[in-house]
Each structure stands twice: as C-alpha cells, then as structure tokens.
Design an enzyme around this catalytic site. Structure first.
Site, PDB file in Angstrom:
ATOM      1  CG  HIS A  21      10.699   5.761  13.152  1.00 49.00           C
ATOM      2  ND1 HIS A  21      11.116   4.656  13.454  1.00 49.00           N
ATOM      3  CD2 HIS A  21       9.589   5.828  12.347  1.00 49.00           C
ATOM      4  CE1 HIS A  21      10.345   3.600  13.106  1.00 49.00           C
ATOM      5  NE2 HIS A  21       9.371   4.509  12.227  1.00 49.00           N
TER       6      HIS A  21
ATOM      7  CB  ALA B 114      10.604   0.696   4.884  1.00 49.64           C
ATOM      8  NE  ARG B 115       9.157  -2.284  10.191  1.00 50.58           N
ATOM      9  CZ  ARG B 115       7.873  -1.638   9.991  1.00 50.58           C
ATOM     10  NH1 ARG B 115       8.167  -0.380   9.272  1.00 50.58           N
ATOM     11  NH2 ARG B 115       6.732  -2.263  10.133  1.00 50.58           N
TER      12      ARG B 115
ATOM     13  CE  LYS C 174      -4.009  -2.099   2.163  1.00 55.58           C
ATOM     14  NZ  LYS C 174      -3.762  -3.298   1.835  1.00 55.58           N
TER      15      LYS C 174
ATOM     16  CD  GLU D  53      14.369   4.078  14.412  1.00 52.84           C
ATOM     17  OE1 GLU D  53      13.466   4.357  15.244  1.00 52.84           O
ATOM     18  OE2 GLU D  53      14.387   4.123  13.269  1.00 52.84           O
TER      19      GLU D  53
ATOM     20  CG  ASP E 185      11.631   8.549   8.960  1.00 52.85           C
ATOM     21  OD1 ASP E 185      11.740   9.854   9.646  1.00 52.85           O
ATOM     22  OD2 ASP E 185      10.450   7.920   9.468  1.00 52.85           O
TER      23      ASP E 185
END
Length: 600
Positions: A291, A239-240, A157, A269, A264
């Site tokens: 993020h 994403a990751r 999506k 993190e 991001d």
C-alpha cells in the site's frame, strides 16, 4: 467576529505533519506541533484552547473532542479519508472539516505506472531471484508497453493522470466510466469511452481500476471478467482491495487465464496467512507492494501544504477549497436541510447503482440530465446548495477516486460540469407524486433522470406543474419523517423503504411463491434478510397515460413481463457477503427479471 484579545489563534498538530506545511502557519499563528502523538485524554484537556486541529489518520476526533473544543473552528485531515473524524458532530457544532483529496494524485498515478512497467518486465521476480544468486535471464523475458492497449475503469483525477502518463509511453487508452466527460477524455488522448466494462476487456493488454469500493465495484473483476481477457493481459490495483475478486484472480493466474498482476492494495492489510490475498503476495506472477500508492515525500508535503493553506483561510474568515461538510450555511438552515441532504444523496447513489448499472441502454457515455424537484415546504428553501451538492455526491460516488467525499457545496457545480452532469432544480410548490395528494408529507423530493432534454418551453413548464414523467425517463421519489428518510417511488413502482445498508432490488413477476424462492436462495448462501418490502405497480400512473416510462431492465424482459402478468419490485435489506454467484442465482430464478445490488 473580531477577537477581544491580541491572542494569536492556536493550532494543535498531534501527529507528524510535513514542516513545509507548518511553516506556512508559524508566522501568524501559535502552532503546537507534537509529532510523537497525543493520548485521547490529553487531547481532551488541550482542545478547549485550540482554534484549529490538524491530524492525519491516528488521532480520533470524536464527538466528545469536538464538543470540548469551544474555540475550535476547523479540523483538517492531512490526507483524503476522514473516517477518524466525526464529521456529523463537527457540522452540528459549526466546525469546518477540510481534507486534501488532490495531494496524492501524482503519487498514486506514478505508482500505477511503476507497477505496470514492473509487471511487464518481471522486475519483482528478477530482483528477488538475482539477490538469491540465480541468474534467470532466459526465464524473465517481458513485454513492451508501447503500442499496447490500457483499459482504465474510473476516469477521475488519478485515472486521468494515469491515462496521460501511459499515452506518453506510447500506449493506446480506452476507458469505462459512465460519468466521464467525453470532451475532456478526448482532449486527454483517451481513444474512446465504452458503455460497458465487458466491451473493452477482450482487447486490452493491461487493466487498471481507480474507483472507491462500493457494492457496485466490489468484485468488479471476477472469474467471468478474467475469462474475457487475453491470456497475455495483466491487471493492476492501486485503488482499493476488493475491486478484484482475489480468489478469482489467484485462479486466473494459476491457470494462465491472464499473465500477471501488480497489486498495491488488498482486502485486508496485511493479509492473513493462507488466504487468497496471502497467496497472491507470494505468487511468481505478481508484483506486490505494501500500500505505497500515496507514500512519497512529495505527496506527504503536498497534503500538508494543502490543508495548512486551507486552515489559514478558514481562520481568516475565507472559504476553504476542499470542505468535507457544509461551511456556507447557517446552523438553523443546516438543521432543517440535513435530513433532506441525506435523502437526496441516497437517491443519487440509488440511481447510479440501481438504474445506471441495470441496463447499458440507459447508461451510455457522456452527459446526464437530471431534474431535482422540491415539493411542499421544501420548495420554499432559498439556499438549496447543500441539496444539490448531496445529489452530485451520491451520483458520482461509485466512480469517484474518493467515493464522492470531495464533493461539497463549494465545488459541487464544478464537479458536475466536469462529469458532464446537468442538474435542473425545480421548486414545485404543488403536492403531487407518490400518492401524497392532500399533503400526506409536508415535503418530498423527486429525482428525474431524463431520457431526453428536448421539448418546448411550454412542455417543460407543464412537466413542472404536473410532476409528469417523460417517456423513457426514470424517477425516484422520497420523503423525510422525523430524522428518517424513505424512498416512496422507484420508477413505475410505489415503495416505502429506508435507503440504507446493503439492498437487493429484484424486479419480478407478481406471482405467488416468489418471496419463498428468493428467501431459499439467500438462505443457501447464508445471507440474512433484515427487512423486505414488495413495491407494486402504480396503477394510477399507468391509467394516467404514463405507462411508457421504462424501468431499468432490458426491453426484451419488459415485453416478457407485460405478456406474463403483473410486475413488482422486491426490496430486501440484507446482512452477509453478496457475491456475484448470489446475484446470478437470484437472476436465473424463475420469474425474476432483473437484480440490482446497492450499497448506501
């Protein structure tokens, strides 16, 4: 069941959730909103009188909390991940768990485009230097994104939304996703789908990845992949952390192998000091954000409205739209099917990460045709929807925005149709396969990935009766013993292993010394072996005329194996960081034909 009192159902919200969502519930339900948070012991004291619980990420919905919730009917996560909810305990207690997998799609896609434009025009560096009093206009010349080529890995999506937005910017879009629907991609404007990631890297100007983090996507882009890209290319990650190898990315930026990055997310993190991620945050060629992919007012409102609507539906006795567990099955049915659902999901993940990743000739693009064959007592099950959903979830997880968590018995058929996956369920009461003639197992399952779906109706019926395999098809079989699940066959090889954790599957010549050689390689890299099993060729199937079924390796390797002797699979359960260097060392070892890294 009708309530014996006029008491309004009570909804506890122990975290800050958008008031727009809660407003949907206030008229018909008693909403106890505590945005300041609720300590664990207080939650245990409150939960026995609660009918619905709405949380975000801070509240831990443990098995103890769920057991105490004697009135609890639904737990809603205002977001995607449900790691803070014991879903298994909820399902065992008949409690529905819902989430909002679609609430932050626009936010994540827009942030991807924001980073794309920022990296193209050096916005981050320009902002920083200008505020420091430097006017470095001549050093900050960027590039236009119009007429440039964007490569997308993962057309879920979010990936599809990014494609639409970037096409609107005048970009050309190509994509890699083995389970993408080619018709839907074409309608969106994606110029083409490629069968292998390496096919698109040399021609793209920007690369963005929208997949979960699995063994198959960990370090998906490393040193070798960066070297295939243009020196003017830029990469994006919303994403990751971990889909790009951070050390390799840092080196590629330092050496000018690529031109820039917009990041991001990171492996940790916030990143620890003096790590590659920490250095990337400070790199002049990197635009970095903490993020923020889902951090918009609208996204927080969307997920709140979504889950509150679902909570109201469940309390009214209706179906939710995003059930994480299985709400449409009786508790006794669930208990009987639960281990088989786990087995089938693992079989789907094993197929995608072992077979589909091993050879582009078996992957291609577009639709997949599978047969899910139930044998023995399992063939008599009337409600197999949880099993079908488990297969779809396992198959799509490596290329799903949410790691397959959004797939459930309510939407499994629609997800399969969207991904171009065709699954035919067969209830074969005979006990054939895996050498278990004479009912060695009360039930077992066969997953067949068909090389072709052509054939007469009579031929299909014969295949159902015999459990036979079409030439070129791939087969996984498994069974349940107690609450444990086992794989008993991988294509032409008999096996007996538990599909869990991190696995290395090596196809090799069946000759002395192979085990020691593999152990030495892993030992040099500090990787511990939890278990090892050697799966031998099924000679009975070979003699029965089914030796044409092809394994996952390339045809050239298959020919070599037949010339040099017998073959075997070495299946290793391992602990440790398996990098691409480890896999390459194993793959180049003498007598090793192919290596698959699988995480289940």
């Amino acid at each position: 069941m009708a309530s014996t009192t006029d008491r309004k159902p009570r909804i506890l919200v122990p975290e800050k959730v958008s008031v727009d969502g809660l407003a949907l519930l206030s008229a018909d339900y008693e909403v106890d909103s505590r945005p300041q948070g609720v300590p664990p012991q207080e939650l245990l004291a409150l939960i026995p009188d609660v009918d619905a619980l709405i949380v975000r990420s801070e509240t831990k919905v443990t098995a103890e909390v769920l057991r105490a919730g004697s009135r609890l009917r639904v737990v809603a996560r205002a977001g995607v991940g449900v790691d803070n909810i014991d879903v298994e305990a909820a399902t065992a207690g008949g409690i529905i768990v819902v989430n909002s997998p679609a609430g932050n799609i626009v936010a994540a896609a827009e942030h991807t485009v924001a980073l794309l434009l920022a990296t193209a025009r050096n916005v981050g560096r320009a902002d920083r230097t200008t505020k420091e009093g430097r006017w470095e206009r001549g050093k900050l010349v960027g590039v236009e994104v119009g007429r440039k080529t964007l490569g997308i890995v993962g057309l879920g999506k979010v990936g599809m939304k990014v494609a639409r937005m970037c096409i609107g910017l005048g970009m050309k879009v190509i994509a890699f996703d083995p389970y993408a629907n080619p018709d839907l991609a074409q309608q969106t404007g994606v110029e083409r789908l490629v069968p292998r990631l390496a096919d698109m890297l040399p021609e793209i100007d920007f690369l963005t990845i929208h997949t979960p983090l699995l063994a198959s996507t960990l370090d998906l882009i490393g040193e070798a992949e960066f070297k295939l890209m243009k020196p003017t290319a830029r990469v994006l990650n919303v994403a990751r952390g971990g889909v790009y190898n951070e050390a390799a990315l840092l080196e590629a930026l330092n050496k000018g192998v690529i031109a820039g990055a917009g990041l991001d997310v990171f492996t940790k993190e916030p990143p620890d000091q003096n790590t590659p991620a920490w250095q990337l945050l400070r790199h002049e060629k990197v635009t970095a954000t903490p993020h923020l992919g889902a951090s918009t007012v609208e996204a927080q409102e969307n997920v709140a409205v979504d889950v509150c609507t679902q909570v109201a539906a469940v309390l009214r006795g209706e179906l939710p739209t995003s059930a994480v567990n299985a709400p449409l099955i009786l508790p006794e049915e669930y208990r009987a099917l639960k281990p088989y659902a786990k087995l089938i999901e693992r079989m789907g993940g094993l197929y995608t990460q072992h077979f589909a990743s091993a050879s582009a000739s078996h992957v291609g693009v577009g639709g997949r045709h599978f047969e899910l064959v139930y044998h023995g007592e399992l063939a008599g099950v009337s409600n197999s929807r949880p099993l079908l959903a488990a297969l779809v979830r396992g198959l799509v997880s490596p290329f799903s925005d949410t790691g397959g968590r959004h797939v459930n018995i309510v939407n499994a058929t629609a997800v399969a149709r969207e991904k171009g996956i065709v699954i035919r369920e067969i209830h074969a009461h005979s006990g054939i396969g895996s050498g278990n003639e004479g009912s060695a197992y009360a039930s077992f399952v066969m997953l067949r990935a068909l090389a072709t779906v052509e054939g007469t109706e009579s031929e299909q019926q014969d295949r159902e009766k015999t459990g036979g395999v079409d030439p070129g098809s791939q087969v996984i079989e498994g069974y349940v013993s107690g609450n444990n699940v086992y794989i008993s066959r991988l294509d032409r090889f008999n096996a007996s292993f538990s599909p869990e954790g991190t696995l290395l599957i090596l196809h090799n010549f069946d000759e002395p010394g192979k085990i020691g050689g593999v152990g030495s390689v892993l030992g040099r890299h500090g990787i511990n072996i939890r278990f090892m099993q050697v799966a031998s060729l099924d000679l009975g199937r070979q003699k029965g005329g089914q030796d044409d079924a092809q394994p996952a390796q390339a045809p050239a390797l298959e020919t070599s194996a037949k010339k040099n002797g017998d073959e075997a699979l070495m299946i290793l359960g391992i602990d440790g960081d398996v990098t691409k260097d480890v896999v390459e060392d194993l793959r180049t070892a003498e007598g090793i034909l192919n290596v698959s890294l699988v995480r289940l």
